[in-house]
Enzyme design. Structure first.
Site, PDB file in Angstrom:
ATOM      1  N   SER A   6       0.724  -1.283   0.030  1.00  0.00           N
ATOM      2  CA  SER A   6      -0.007  -0.167  -0.046  1.00  0.00           C
ATOM      3  C   SER A   6       0.728   1.430   0.048  1.00  0.00           C
ATOM      4  CB  SER A   6      -0.862  -0.038   1.275  1.00  0.00           C
ATOM      5  OG  SER A   6      -1.952  -1.063   1.296  1.00  0.00           O
ATOM      6  N   PRO A   8      -5.041  -8.425  -1.743  1.00  0.00           N
ATOM      7  CA  PRO A   8      -4.552  -8.717  -0.562  1.00  0.00           C
ATOM      8  C   PRO A   8      -3.833  -9.835  -0.809  1.00  0.00           C
ATOM      9  CG  PRO A   8      -6.931  -9.407  -0.759  1.00  0.00           C
ATOM     10  CD  PRO A   8      -6.607  -8.266  -1.786  1.00  0.00           C
ATOM     11  N   SER A  24     -33.814 -37.633  -4.856  1.00  0.00           N
ATOM     12  CA  SER A  24     -33.282 -36.366  -5.520  1.00  0.00           C
ATOM     13  C   SER A  24     -33.146 -35.146  -4.457  1.00  0.00           C
ATOM     14  CB  SER A  24     -33.945 -36.226  -6.804  1.00  0.00           C
ATOM     15  OG  SER A  24     -35.338 -36.327  -6.986  1.00  0.00           O
ATOM     16  N   GLY A  70     -39.364 -42.675   2.415  1.00  0.00           N
ATOM     17  CA  GLY A  70     -40.479 -43.188   3.208  1.00  0.00           C
ATOM     18  C   GLY A  70     -41.592 -42.344   2.989  1.00  0.00           C
TER      19      GLY A  70
END
Lengths: 639, 303
Positions: free
Chosen positions: A46, A120, A550, A479
């Site tokens: 920076s 960064p 699914s 089920g």
């Protein structure tokens, strides 16, 4: 401040005050260089950028005043100006003292305008660095002279190299803190040379600098008389641009938009990615391969006699050829390839890891297709460059994998053409950009397997059976009653003389899918295969019923996308978990609860309920017969 | 082989962005504020789709406190481009008589931030072009070119999509919208140079002229509508005729004038280059909420 700053070559020009028109004339024709700076907080990245902005007079008095103020409050340089504060943008970052996103900075000299991607350096920000590197012509790799080549230096260099940056500057920073010691500098450069050779970086330009003091930034520093190179800014002003290199390549333009204001005008708009083209030149439309010649290059400012790489233009062709968004216009004698299977490097950018086999949107140029990624061949340790075995790719990891698309795309290897070799993957549900990829080459398989045209069409198959084929896709918890209800629906349809077939989850796992387990990846592959089989059956004219848990929206969506619109009917067998568990017809919930059974939907694996199912049946309120009747009523008429 | 200039590269990039939006979204709109950046953006739109007119309307989210010259150019620019011009006033702000003197930051919030959200919702636009540049302000430097907003128009700086090469992901779920900034990579100087090169018409307020001015809280402002000023300020401001111009244009009571004699474009650019204060300094909007003013406004839905 050292003496080289008193008269930097690119400080505000006296010409501005003396003869503004002459100045503007001179500056109309600057070139544009985009570069990235890589380094960690402590490397002074920076500070270097702040210095470049400051020296090129891109900092105004009011900003400088607040900078001086901030420097005293939160700066790390005592009473001196902390240039880093200029470039750390977002509030959270200013407090933490780190840069967490890509920020773009602008400055200019007499010769060039610069766009700096400030990224960064920490490993967890790999995706940010890759983003910044994707548009860069050049990379400045910062090294703290006191520390030498570190793991992060290797990582940054690798990423820049991976993204195809050819111009690498090795900026050995903080030379002031090692007393401008040539021997130490030479040792660092030699170290880096060894590493560069290892990963295939052919060329890099080292320089000893101090961002804080200004050595070898705008002018040659008196502190490094032994340095025989040029200062950083001069290098940035003279290095060859990607755009120049691109102009020398064969012509390619991905078509973005067809411009059709009236029946007499049809132009193809796009940004020329490489090469150049003139009216009269033969071109080929890909992937169709049709050829024509350029009639005119139309712009707001009149017709152009040439279109160059980097220009956005509209091209009219001499013949009426089919061409739409996603197609590529290319020079006729050296067109790019099309393929649907590739090897690619992927950079994973999302918190949710890659799911092998799942369909993602793939955007490459203006082409958008569905792509699936196989298990990675290997993951790359970006610190050591070692190849590791991997089942998936997590956030910020990089790997090589095979990618298959649902239809052929026009491409070139990334190394030859970023515009036709670089792509992103998009999650179909969240719409997040989950990965960036670079195509290496086509896997020849796709080129040798062609579609065999058949004379009996899917329409004739359907007509012969006197019905509208479709897939009734039952989804719901184990089920919930999928198989029972699907069975009842099929019985009713048979009574109505319809040709049907029921694909049942358990049954398919005894044969076609017996090699698959219950991991997330295997479940995805299970559904993909069932989808393909259902598709063949629908092509044959059948009404296909499928009963599969699914559990993932994305896979149900994948199957939906395989079929023509309206042929996929999603039926949500909506049974609450408690009810399904209570029924526990096969005793599976009990096993799952005891830990005997892993990856069981609803227990330790998620079920994503449909959001917009065509049909929903509530098995708590409806009997099997009622549910079946409800479904049939919804799909009438059958022809 | 010919080297493209930086202005040619910037132009090509902006045009590419606009075409992507038109190809990939269902109902785009261009926010038009009548300033110099809007003028450049509109000019680029004309170029991007020529010979078709730009296939979207212009939208001005008005505060009723703009300079008269701006209103005049607004109608003309839309007509010249062959585009529909939509003007939106937040009815609540209108009803409550929100103004820059009595209501401070609420003025911007109600007329602009809320007004913009309401207008986008009203017409169902799913993408809106804005003329913001990354060099204007620190939090803008990190914003993507395609910037996503939630259904409630919020911006989450921590959750931005990575934007690689020139591939933009324009996919969104229902209710979400995109703000698109085709001028992201332009600097103030680029804008001026382009205006000169392309001979783009801009509001005369950018050039110096003798104008009625008054001082208010240490700033120099133009009395564009003296009667209205008197009504809301309670007293008639003391008017002095001065040669002034504006570096940036907003609501006339919020936009500071600078004393200047620059009457031509090149003189304006000369002044810009020699000046020592940043462009937005004339605007009050960035200063509240400490250093994070703009970032906070954007999270709330300001453009």
């Amino acid at each position: 401040m050292t003496q080289q700053n008193s008269d930097p070559a690119y400080k505000v020009d006296a010409l501005i005050a003396e003869d503004i028109d002459a100045y503007l004339e001179q500056h109309q024709n600057k070139q544009l260089l985009r570069f990235i700076t890589c380094g960690s907080v402590d490397d002074g990245k920076s500070t270097l950028i702040g210095r470049l902005l400051y020296d090129s007079k891109m900092i105004f008095e009011d900003q400088l005043a607040s900078l001086e103020n901030d420097s005293k409050k939160v700066g790390t340089q005592g009473q001196e100006i902390d240039f880093a504060l200029l470039v750390d943008g977002l509030a959270a970052e200013r407090e933490q003292g780190i840069t967490i996103d890509v920020a773009y900075r602008f400055f200019g000299t007499e010769k060039r305008k610069f766009i700096v991607a400030d990224c960064p350096g920490h490993e967890q920000y790999t995706r940010n660095m890759v983003t910044g590197a994707s548009t860069a012509d050049l990379a400045v790799i910062l090294i703290d002279a006191r520390k030498g080549v570190l793991v992060q230096t290797r990582r940054h260099s690798y990423l820049c190299h991976l993204l195809g940056i050819r111009n690498i500057v090795l900026a050995v920073n903080k030379m002031d803190l090692i007393g401008y010691d040539q021997a130490k500098y030479d040792a660092i450069v030699a170290d880096y040379q060894a590493f560069a050779d290892e990963i295939g970086i052919e060329h890099f330009v080292p320089m000893p600098i101090s961002g804080f003091k200004g050595d070898n930034i705008t002018g040659k520093s008196a502190n490094t008389p032994w340095f025989d190179g040029i200062p950083l800014v001069e290098h940035l002003e003279t290095v060859e641009l990607n755009n120049t290199l691109n102009q020398a390549k064969p012509f390619r333009m991905p078509v973005q938009w067809v411009n059709r204001p009236n029946l007499d005008f049809r132009g193809f708009s796009g940004l020329v990615s490489t090469g150049s083209i003139k009216p009269g030149d033969p071109v080929r439309v890909l992937p169709s391969g049709k050829t024509s010649t350029v009639k005119s290059i139309v712009t707001f400012d009149g017709e152009q006699d040439e279109a160059l790489a980097g220009q956005s233009v509209t091209i009219c062709l001499a013949d009426e050829v089919d061409c739409s968004r996603g197609d590529v216009l290319a020079t006729a004698d050296a067109p790019p390839e099309s393929s649907d299977q590739f090897e690619a490097t992927l950079v994973w950018m999302n918190d949710e890891a890659m799911k092998p086999g799942r369909g993602y949107w793939m955007k490459l140029g203006s082409q958008m297709v569905t792509a699936t990624v196989q298990h990675p061949k290997y993951e790359i340790n970006i610190n050591t460059m070692d190849h590791l075995a991997a089942k998936t790719l997590e956030l910020n990891s990089i790997g090589v994998a095979e990618v298959a698309t649902d239809k052929p795309i026009v491409f070139e290897p990334y190394g030859d053409n970023r515009a036709l070799g670089g792509f992103i993957l998009i999650d179909k549900i969240t719409n997040a950009t989950v990965a960036a990829g670079m195509l290496h080459f086509s896997l020849r398989r796709a080129q040798n397997v062609h579609w065999q045209p058949t004379d009996i069409s899917r329409e004739s198959h359907a007509a012969m059976k006197n019905q509208t084929p479709r897939v009734l896709w039952f989804t719901g918890l184990s089920g919930s009653g999928k198989s029972t209800i699907a069975n009842e629906v099929e019985k009713q349809l048979n009574l109505m003389n319809r040709h049907t077939f029921l694909l049942d989850g358990d049954n398919v796992r005894h044969g076609l899918n017996k090699d698959l387990g219950f991991t997330e990846a295997d479940r995805i592959e299970n559904i993909r295969r069932v989808g393909e089989v259902a598709k063949l059956m629908v092509d044959a004219g059948l009404i296909v019923l499928t009963a599969f848990i699914s559990p993932f929206r994305a896979e149900r969506r994948m199957v939906r996308d395989m079929l023509p619109e309206g042929e996929f009917i999603e039926i949500f067998v909506d049974t609450p978990l408690e009810v399904a568990e209570q029924r526990d017809v096969k005793g599976l919930y009990k096993k799952a609860r005891s830990g005997e059974l892993k990856n069981f939907t609803g227990i330790d694996s998620p079920y994503e309920a449909p959001e917009n199912a065509e049909i929903r049946v509530n098995t708590v309120e409806m009997s099997v017969e009622e549910a079946a009747e409800h479904i049939i009523r919804q799909i009438l008429p059958l022809k | 082989m010919r080297q493209l200039t930086h202005l040619e590269r910037l132009e090509a990039e902006s045009i590419h962005i606009m075409r992507e939006v038109v190809a990939e979204t269902s109902k785009p709109v261009m926010l038009y504020s009548v300033g110099k950046d809007s003028a450049v953006m509109l000019h680029l739109a004309k170029k991007a789709f020529y010979p078709s007119p730009p296939p979207f309307p212009l939208l001005h989210v008005d505060t009723t406190w703009k300079f008269k010259d701006m209103y005049a150019l607004r109608e003309k620019a839309a007509q010249d481009a062959g585009m529909e011009l939509l003007i939106y006033h937040n009815p609540e702000a209108e009803e409550r008589g929100i103004n820059p003197f009595d209501h401070g930051p609420l003025h911007t919030d109600m007329w602009k931030t809320e007004g913009l959200k309401q207008a986008l919702d009203k017409y169902g636009f799913d993408a809106a072009f804005g003329g913001a540049r990354r060099d204007e302000e620190k939090s803008r430097a990190k914003e993507r070119i395609f910037s996503f907003r939630t259904a409630s128009h919020g911006w989450d700086p921590k959750n931005q999509r990575p934007e690689l090469w020139n591939i933009y992901n324009a996919r969104k779920t229902k209710g979400e919208s995109i703000r698109v900034f085709p001028l992201s990579n332009w600097t103030e100087l680029d804008i001026w140079q382009y205006i000169m090169k392309e001979n783009i018409e801009i509001v005369p307020l950018y050039f110096a002229a003798e104008r009625p001015t008054f001082e208010y809280e240490g700033g120099l402002f133009m009395a564009d509508d003296i009667d209205r000023l008197e009504k809301v300020m309670g007293t008639k401001p003391e008017i002095t005729m001065k040669s002034v111009r504006f570096r940036t244009l907003g609501c006339f009571p919020l936009t500071g004038a600078v004393e200047s004699t620059a009457t031509t474009l090149s003189e304006v650019v000369q002044e810009t280059l020699l000046t020592t204060t940043s462009e937005r300094q004339g605007r009050v909007i960035d200063k509240d909420e400490g250093g994070a003013g703009m970032e906070k406004k954007k999270q709330e839905g300001y453009f």
